[in-house]
Design a protein around this motif. Structure first.
Motif, PDB file in Angstrom:
ATOM      1  N   VAL A   1       8.497   6.007  -4.383  1.00  0.00           N
ATOM      2  CA  VAL A   1       7.932   7.351  -4.536  1.00  0.00           C
ATOM      3  C   VAL A   1       6.569   7.264  -5.228  1.00  0.00           C
ATOM      4  N   ALA A   2       6.424   6.297  -6.136  1.00  0.00           N
ATOM      5  CA  ALA A   2       5.164   6.118  -6.856  1.00  0.00           C
ATOM      6  C   ALA A   2       4.019   5.723  -5.928  1.00  0.00           C
ATOM      7  N   PHE A   3       4.343   5.278  -4.703  1.00  0.00           N
ATOM      8  CA  PHE A   3       3.320   4.899  -3.731  1.00  0.00           C
ATOM      9  C   PHE A   3       2.810   6.089  -2.927  1.00  0.00           C
ATOM     10  N   LEU A   4       3.410   7.259  -3.093  1.00  0.00           N
ATOM     11  CA  LEU A   4       3.006   8.417  -2.287  1.00  0.00           C
ATOM     12  C   LEU A   4       1.542   8.812  -2.455  1.00  0.00           C
TER      13      LEU A   4
ATOM     14  N   ALA B   1       0.284   8.357  14.493  1.00  0.00           N
ATOM     15  CA  ALA B   1       0.778   9.132  13.349  1.00  0.00           C
ATOM     16  C   ALA B   1       2.027   8.500  12.744  1.00  0.00           C
ATOM     17  N   THR B   2       2.808   7.815  13.584  1.00  0.00           N
ATOM     18  CA  THR B   2       4.027   7.162  13.100  1.00  0.00           C
ATOM     19  C   THR B   2       3.705   6.117  12.042  1.00  0.00           C
ATOM     20  N   ALA B   3       2.520   5.497  12.144  1.00  0.00           N
ATOM     21  CA  ALA B   3       2.131   4.479  11.162  1.00  0.00           C
ATOM     22  C   ALA B   3       2.059   5.078   9.768  1.00  0.00           C
ATOM     23  N   GLY B   4       1.412   6.253   9.652  1.00  0.00           N
ATOM     24  CA  GLY B   4       1.290   6.897   8.342  1.00  0.00           C
ATOM     25  C   GLY B   4       2.614   7.406   7.823  1.00  0.00           C
ATOM     26  N   ILE B   5       3.328   8.154   8.661  1.00  0.00           N
ATOM     27  CA  ILE B   5       4.619   8.706   8.253  1.00  0.00           C
ATOM     28  C   ILE B   5       5.624   7.582   8.019  1.00  0.00           C
ATOM     29  N   GLY B   6       5.599   6.601   8.922  1.00  0.00           N
ATOM     30  CA  GLY B   6       6.567   5.511   8.845  1.00  0.00           C
ATOM     31  C   GLY B   6       6.434   4.680   7.594  1.00  0.00           C
ATOM     32  N   THR B   7       5.199   4.457   7.136  1.00  0.00           N
ATOM     33  CA  THR B   7       4.996   3.671   5.914  1.00  0.00           C
ATOM     34  C   THR B   7       5.607   4.373   4.710  1.00  0.00           C
ATOM     35  N   SER B   8       5.338   5.676   4.568  1.00  0.00           N
ATOM     36  CA  SER B   8       5.886   6.442   3.440  1.00  0.00           C
ATOM     37  C   SER B   8       7.408   6.508   3.514  1.00  0.00           C
ATOM     38  N   LEU B   9       7.912   6.871   4.704  1.00  0.00           N
ATOM     39  CA  LEU B   9       9.355   7.011   4.866  1.00  0.00           C
ATOM     40  C   LEU B   9      10.054   5.670   4.731  1.00  0.00           C
ATOM     41  N   GLY B  10       9.423   4.624   5.262  1.00  0.00           N
ATOM     42  CA  GLY B  10      10.017   3.295   5.176  1.00  0.00           C
ATOM     43  C   GLY B  10      10.150   2.826   3.736  1.00  0.00           C
ATOM     44  N   LEU B  11       9.128   3.069   2.928  1.00  0.00           N
ATOM     45  CA  LEU B  11       9.186   2.681   1.521  1.00  0.00           C
ATOM     46  C   LEU B  11      10.304   3.420   0.790  1.00  0.00           C
TER      47      LEU B  11
ATOM     48  N   TYR C   1       0.954   5.023 -15.689  1.00  0.00           N
ATOM     49  CA  TYR C   1       0.991   5.177 -14.238  1.00  0.00           C
ATOM     50  C   TYR C   1      -0.097   6.103 -13.728  1.00  0.00           C
ATOM     51  N   LEU C   2      -0.264   7.253 -14.337  1.00  0.00           N
ATOM     52  CA  LEU C   2      -1.188   8.257 -13.805  1.00  0.00           C
ATOM     53  C   LEU C   2      -2.617   7.724 -13.733  1.00  0.00           C
ATOM     54  N   LEU C   3      -3.111   7.178 -14.841  1.00  0.00           N
ATOM     55  CA  LEU C   3      -4.496   6.717 -14.881  1.00  0.00           C
ATOM     56  C   LEU C   3      -4.656   5.318 -14.291  1.00  0.00           C
ATOM     57  N   GLY C   4      -3.729   4.440 -14.590  1.00  0.00           N
ATOM     58  CA  GLY C   4      -3.871   3.034 -14.194  1.00  0.00           C
ATOM     59  C   GLY C   4      -3.420   2.724 -12.780  1.00  0.00           C
TER      60      GLY C   4
END
Length: 455
Positions: A305-308, A150-160, A357-360
């Motif tokens: 944040v745009a990567f969320l 689970a750290t992989a998923g959370i860590g990627t978002s938090l790390g970014l 951003y939204l569509l592309g």
């Protein structure tokens, strides 16, 4: 009974994880954060260090190459020597290299210290995961490994996001100083709480020549793709080193990469699929933050944040993979994930970032997140399928090595394809089309698993 076994009993009896699990999870997050710092800071680093698109790719590739090249060696070394010693060595190397990356005054020093960081990570990563096996058992071990995943998923978002904050409000160098501080804290915690293992009496030889030839071969391969001088020489060195590596692995008693691993169609196909999957993923995470900042004029934090839509969806989907695998089979989930991931990359390339951003970006990211969330765990399972006890550890090391080298090779290929494109919007659209081609190869390799006996 040694101290380590006593610790395991105490932890199991009290049903508490103690300090070992936090040490492991923080160490894993440190590696994730290190990658995120590069993803969010490439624009700053490129500007401050006067690096073109090819050279800036080496900031990531140098780390991935040494990390992947030494990973199997690091795992083997931890089995042969004292696990605590290898963990501390990895933390010391990683921390010192992080400081020197932050202090880098030239392109050469920056890339060299990133390579040194990779060596530290290669010692650190397998040692921390092995600690879970040493200190926990039964249901506690199962829960600990699930937290690790689970750290992989959370860590990627938090790390970014952490990387985006640092790059937006400070210098990119501060992020690597943070790496160093976290490393020092982990050194102290490890020194005080991780007890030495009982020394084994069994003599085991290390595959030194296999390690050396693999590092030379893979490094030369990457340089032959995106180097500037003597690329033909690099190709020659690549061929000689990798042929030598295969011959060594066929004859050595304890090979770094037992060739029998590749004789099983399911394992071989999964490894090829993983290689190209990481090629697309590393390229996307490396190039898209740059494009978002340059096309939309946003800060590194906003780009993170745009990567969320990708990272959050990927994390959420990964939580259901075990259930889906049980219901539909590992291969079905793997192929479904590969199809969705490939479609997301094609969608991004066809729509184009110029559509907004939204569509592309956001909509394709959702498909990419679903695909990557579905495919990663099944690829790992297929990569170690049908292994016997004597090669299970080596197979796991090969999976991680392919993971890192695939990312480096893929990023090198895509970086060369878009190196001469001045427009950031055109660059990322063309890059995504290149990633789509790599993803198609990933999908074909995944489909090839259907030729194997599977559940």
């Amino acid at each position: 009974m040694n101290e380590q076994k006593n610790d395991r009993i105490d932890i199991d009896n009290t049903r508490k994880f103690g300090i070992i699990l936090p040490i492991v999870l923080i160490s894993y997050f440190l590696i994730l954060l290190n990658n995120s710092l590069v993803f969010t800071s490439t624009v700053q680093i490129s500007r401050d260090m006067h690096m073109n698109s090819i050279m800036i790719a080496w900031v990531s590739n140098a780390y991935a190459l040494t990390f992947g090249g030494f990973l199997s060696f690091g795992a083997r070394l931890g089995d042969v020597l004292n696990r605590r010693t290898i963990l501390l060595a990895g933390l010391w190397i990683f921390s010192i290299a992080s400081l020197l990356v932050g202090l880098a005054s030239s392109q050469t020093m920056l890339i060299a210290m990133r390579a040194l960081q990779g060596i530290g990570g290669a010692l650190l990563a397998p040692a921390t995961l092995a600690l879970l096996m040493d200190y926990y058992s039964g249901p506690m071990l199962t829960r600990a490994i699930s937290y690790y995943g689970a750290t992989a998923g959370i860590g990627t978002s938090l790390g970014l996001i952490v990387g985006g904050i640092i790059a937006s409000y400070s210098t990119w160098r501060a992020g690597f100083y943070l790496d160093m501080v976290m490393g020092v804290i982990l050194i102290i915690l490890t020194w005080r709480n991780v007890h030495p293992q009982q020394k084994t009496k069994v003599k085991t030889t290390m595959d030194w020549w296999g390690t050396i030839t693999s590092i030379i071969g893979f490094s030369s391969l990457i340089y032959s793709i995106n180097g500037t001088l003597y690329r033909n020489v690099a190709i020659g060195i690549t061929v000689v080193a990798l042929v030598g590596f295969v011959l060594i692995e066929r004859r050595v008693k304890n090979p770094l990469m037992p060739l029998v691993i590749f004789k099983d169609n399911q394992r071989a196909s999964a490894l090829v699929s993983r290689f190209f999957m990481l090629g697309t993923s590393m390229s996307y995470f490396f190039l898209m933050p740059q494009a978002l900042q340059k096309v939309f004029g946003i800060t590194p934090l906003v780009a993170a944040v745009a990567f969320l839509p990708l990272t959050v969806v990927q994390f959420g989907v990964s939580l259901f993979v075990a259930r889906l695998t049980f219901k539909f089979s590992n291969t079905v989930v793997l192929i479904t994930g590969a199809i969705i991931d490939t479609f997301g990359l094609l969608l991004g390339a066809v729509i184009g970032i110029g559509q907004g951003y939204l569509l592309g970006v956001a909509v394709p990211m959702i498909f990419i997140g679903i695909g990557q969330g579905l495919i990663m765990s099944p690829l790992t399972i297929a990569g170690v399928a049908n292994t016997t006890t004597d090669i299970a550890g080596a197979a796991s090391g090969v999976v991680n090595t392919v993971h890192q080298i695939g990312g480096a090779v893929g990023l090198s290929i895509i970086s060369v394809l878009v190196a001469n494109i001045a427009s950031p919007a055109t660059m990322i659209d063309h890059a995504q089309m290149g990633m789509f081609v790599l993803a198609v190869i990933m999908l074909v390799a995944g489909l090839n698993i259907l030729r194997s006996p599977h559940e």
